[in-house]
Structures are given as structure tokens and as C-alpha cells.
Design a protein around this motif. Structure first.
Motif: not given
Length: 261
Positions: A114-119
Motif C-alpha cells: 500500500d502507498c499513497i501518491i499526492l498529485d
């Protein structure tokens, strides 16, 4: 222990530069943690800071004293009260801050968890709140694209409440850097999604892409999204705050993965 009373002192000038300029924090590779809570969280997670700075008036404060016993005496700086006011962004708080080396994140060769990408999230409060939710949900990796608020700014750190110290945070990530490494499905929220997040199978690792507060996820990233999910809003409001929406998604995955005793 050092005792600084002059505004001409080199250490005080350095502290003031770190406190007032993101450019200086990036250039020095150092960050400021303002307040006892963040200081305690850092020491517990990562150990000794570069220096621990406390005002004269709060050196013997009941909440400060236990922390100071954990700091190497050579790293301790007592700052004159009039000087501390000039470097602290906390009003009516306890006069204590840490100077730390900004942790350097690493980009895994293959992202299988799991990861999170902030755009392009520009609000430091939102970035900090999302990092806080991610860490609480057990996510280890946070990848911030160009245009995001600085993950180690004073405002982001304050909103993160210590989450930064439990995450592998990589800034200035591009699609070309990240997309080829993703070995998990990429999901995004959308008001036009076919399925609600609560009806989506999140039992296996996923990557969440979180878009800009106004524009949302960029078209370039949306082309790589495997699935969009919606968040039911029976109250009829147009949208949720991006940090709130992200927290709902992350903790729906937590809920689905809970094992029944």
C-alpha cells in the motif's frame, strides 16, 4: 549545554533562517519541530536531533524536563526568551523545538505494498492531515509529486502530528519515476465512479492517487488509474475535503482487512 543570549549568535541566525524560509530548510537539509509533542514523537521514533532548543523560562517546565533527560547534553541549547519568540511559530505554547536532519526518503525499485501518491496538493494542512491518516492506517510509503506542499514545512509537520517520522516520504516524484514501479492497482476517488469505496474489494494492497484540492487528479495520472471509486454523500454536499475523503478510503481498506477472532 549552550546558552545563547545574543541575536548576533550564528546558531540563532541559523534557527531564524530555518524558521522563516522553506528555501533555507531545503538548502540546509534541516527541519524544525516546534513544540513538545512533535519533539517527543521524533525522539521516540528516530532518536537524537541535531539540537534541542528551549527558552530560559521553560527550561524547568514540567512537560519539558522529562524530554531533556533523553537529549544528549551537547545537543541542548537554552535560548533567551526574547530570542525564542523570534523563531517560534507557536503562540502561547511551550518554548521548545528540535532541529533535525530532514529524513531522506527512498524510492523502492518495485512498489508492492500500500502507498499513497499526492498529485499537486498545495495546502500544507491537507498534506499533513493525509500523512497522519496514512501513517495511522499502516501505510509506509508516501510519494509527493511536483507542486505539493513541502512535507517538512512547519505547518505540514504540525498537521501531521508526528506521522512524518513513521513514513517513507519521497518528494518531487514524477509519473515516469513512479508508474513503472507500481506493482499494485492504482485507485482514485471520483464523483462519477461506478462503485462506492465501500463496495470495492480493498483486501489486497493498492496505491491511492490523491489530486489537487481544486483540479483533482491530473489527466496524465488518471490515464493510469485502474479504477475510480466514489464516496456516498447522502447529505447532498458537492464534495468532501480531500484529507477527509482520503481518510475514508484508507480506513475502509483497514476495515476490510480486519480479521475476525
Amino acid at each position: 549545554m549552550k546558552h545563547v543570549t545574543s541575536r548576533d549568535n550564528a546558531l540563532f541566525k541559523h534557527l531564524k533562517a530555518l524558521a522563516t524560509s522553506t528555501h533555507q530548510r531545503r538548502k540546509a537539509g534541516q527541519s524544525l519541530l516546534d513544540g513538545v509533542h512533535l519533539a517527543q514523537a521524533y525522539v521516540a521514533a528516530l532518536g537524537q536531533p541535531v539540537s534541542c532548543v528551549v527558552s530560559e523560562r521553560h527550561y524547568d517546565h514540567a512537560e519539558v524536563a522529562p524530554l531533556l533527560t533523553q537529549i544528549d547534553s551537547q545537543r541542548l541549547v537554552v535560548l533567551a526568551d526574547a530570542l525564542f519568540v523570534q523563531v517560534s511559530g507557536v503562540a502561547n505554547g511551550i518554548d521548545l523545538m528540535l532541529v533535525i536532519e530532514t529524513p531522506a526518503g527512498h524510492l523502492p525499485a518495485r512498489i508492492e505494498e500500500d502507498c499513497i501518491i499526492l498529485d499537486g496538493l498545495q495546502d500544507a494542512g491537507n498534506v499533513g492531515s493525509i500523512l497522519r491518516s496514512a501513517a495511522a492506517a499502516g501505510i509506509r510509503h508516501a510519494f509527493l509529486g511536483t507542486g505539493c506542499a513541502f512535507a517538512w514545512s512547519i505547518k505540514t509537520l504540525r498537521a501531521g502530528m508526528g506521522a512524518n517520522f513513521h513514513l517513507n516520504i519521497v518528494e518531487h516524484c514524477t509519473i515516469d519515476m513512479l508508474a513503472p514501479r507500481l506493482a499494485v492497482p492504482l485507485l482514485a476517488t471520483s464523483s462519477h465512479a461506478d462503485a462506492a469505496v465501500f463496495d470495492t474489494d480493498l483486501r489486497k494492497p493498492v496505491a491511492w492517487i490523491v489530486g489537487n484540492e481544486g483540479a483533482g487528479v491530473s489527466a496524465a495520472w488518471m490515464e493510469r488509474v485502474a479504477r475510480t471509486v466514489g464516496i456516498p454523500q447522502p447529505g447532498g454536499l458537492e464534495s468532501l475535503n480531500v484529507a477527509a475523503a482520503t481518510a475514508i478510503c484508507l480506513f475502509e481498506a483497514v476495515r476490510q482487512r480486519r480479521t475476525t477472532p
